[in-house]
Design a protein around this motif. Structure first.
Motif, PDB file in Angstrom:
ATOM      1  N   ARG A  25       0.841  -1.194   0.000  1.00 13.93           N
ATOM      2  CA  ARG A  25       0.000   0.000   0.000  1.00 13.93           C
ATOM      3  C   ARG A  25       0.874   1.240   0.000  1.00 13.93           C
ATOM      4  NH1 ARG A  25      -4.219   0.151   4.602  1.00 13.93           N
ATOM      5  NH2 ARG A  25      -2.297   0.163   5.773  1.00 13.93           N
ATOM      6  N   THR A  26       0.444   2.241  -0.716  1.00 10.20           N
ATOM      7  CA  THR A  26       1.111   3.533  -0.739  1.00 10.20           C
ATOM      8  C   THR A  26       0.086   4.583  -0.333  1.00 10.20           C
ATOM      9  OG1 THR A  26       2.535   2.812  -2.539  1.00 10.20           O
ATOM     10  CG2 THR A  26       2.360   5.179  -2.178  1.00 10.20           C
ATOM     11  N   PRO A  27       0.355   5.327   0.741  1.00 13.70           N
ATOM     12  CA  PRO A  27      -0.629   6.338   1.141  1.00 13.70           C
ATOM     13  C   PRO A  27      -0.726   7.445   0.099  1.00 13.70           C
ATOM     14  CG  PRO A  27       1.350   6.505   2.480  1.00 13.70           C
ATOM     15  CD  PRO A  27       1.507   5.287   1.620  1.00 13.70           C
ATOM     16  N   VAL A  28      -1.919   7.972  -0.076  1.00  3.87           N
ATOM     17  CA  VAL A  28      -2.146   9.085  -0.988  1.00  3.87           C
ATOM     18  C   VAL A  28      -2.035  10.363  -0.161  1.00  3.87           C
ATOM     19  CG1 VAL A  28      -3.795  10.183  -2.536  1.00  3.87           C
ATOM     20  CG2 VAL A  28      -3.632   7.691  -2.451  1.00  3.87           C
ATOM     21  N   PRO A  59      -3.998  10.361   5.380  1.00  6.09           N
ATOM     22  CA  PRO A  59      -4.251   8.926   5.532  1.00  6.09           C
ATOM     23  C   PRO A  59      -4.790   8.635   6.936  1.00  6.09           C
ATOM     24  CG  PRO A  59      -2.143   9.273   4.475  1.00  6.09           C
ATOM     25  CD  PRO A  59      -2.628  10.629   4.926  1.00  6.09           C
ATOM     26  N   GLY A  60      -5.836   7.856   7.001  1.00  2.81           N
ATOM     27  CA  GLY A  60      -6.445   7.512   8.274  1.00  2.81           C
ATOM     28  C   GLY A  60      -7.617   8.395   8.655  1.00  2.81           C
ATOM     29  N   PRO A  79       3.184   5.214  -8.300  1.00  2.55           N
ATOM     30  CA  PRO A  79       4.572   4.816  -8.141  1.00  2.55           C
ATOM     31  C   PRO A  79       5.052   3.999  -9.341  1.00  2.55           C
ATOM     32  CG  PRO A  79       3.265   4.155  -6.231  1.00  2.55           C
ATOM     33  CD  PRO A  79       2.331   4.667  -7.269  1.00  2.55           C
ATOM     34  N   ALA A  80       6.323   4.104  -9.637  1.00  7.11           N
ATOM     35  CA  ALA A  80       6.895   3.322 -10.746  1.00  7.11           C
ATOM     36  C   ALA A  80       6.680   1.836 -10.487  1.00  7.11           C
ATOM     37  CB  ALA A  80       8.389   3.615 -10.855  1.00  7.11           C
TER      38      ALA A  80
END
Length: 83
Positions: A25-28, A59-60, A79-80
């Motif tokens: 997961r990557t936070p926005v 986030p959250g 993300p790449a």
């Protein structure tokens, strides 16, 4: 098959899915939100930096409520290597 047997057999599968769902997961970051009336389409054209009422959405953070409506603004760069 009894209900307890189904639960016993499903538990490991559900636990594995829960773990896999949270990997990578990557936070926005950089999103802003503004509460607005329903059908307020022009709100999304506002600039959060210069228009009152926009607040950071981290986030959250949670939103919601009875008949609650929000607009969100921000930029997202994938993300790449993401699909």
């Amino acid at each position: 098959m009894q209900n307890t047997e189904l639960r016993r057999r499903a538990r490991p599968v559900l636990d594995a899915l829960r773990t896999l769902a949270l990997q990578g997961r990557t936070p926005v970051l950089g999103l802003h939100k503004k509460s607005c009336p329903y059908h307020s389409w022009d709100t999304v054209q506002e600039d959060p930096a210069t228009t009152p009422g926009w607040t950071p959405f981290a986030p959250g953070d949670a939103i919601g409520g009875v008949e609650a409506h929000y607009c969100f603004r921000g930029g997202i760069t994938a993300p790449a290597g993401s699909a």
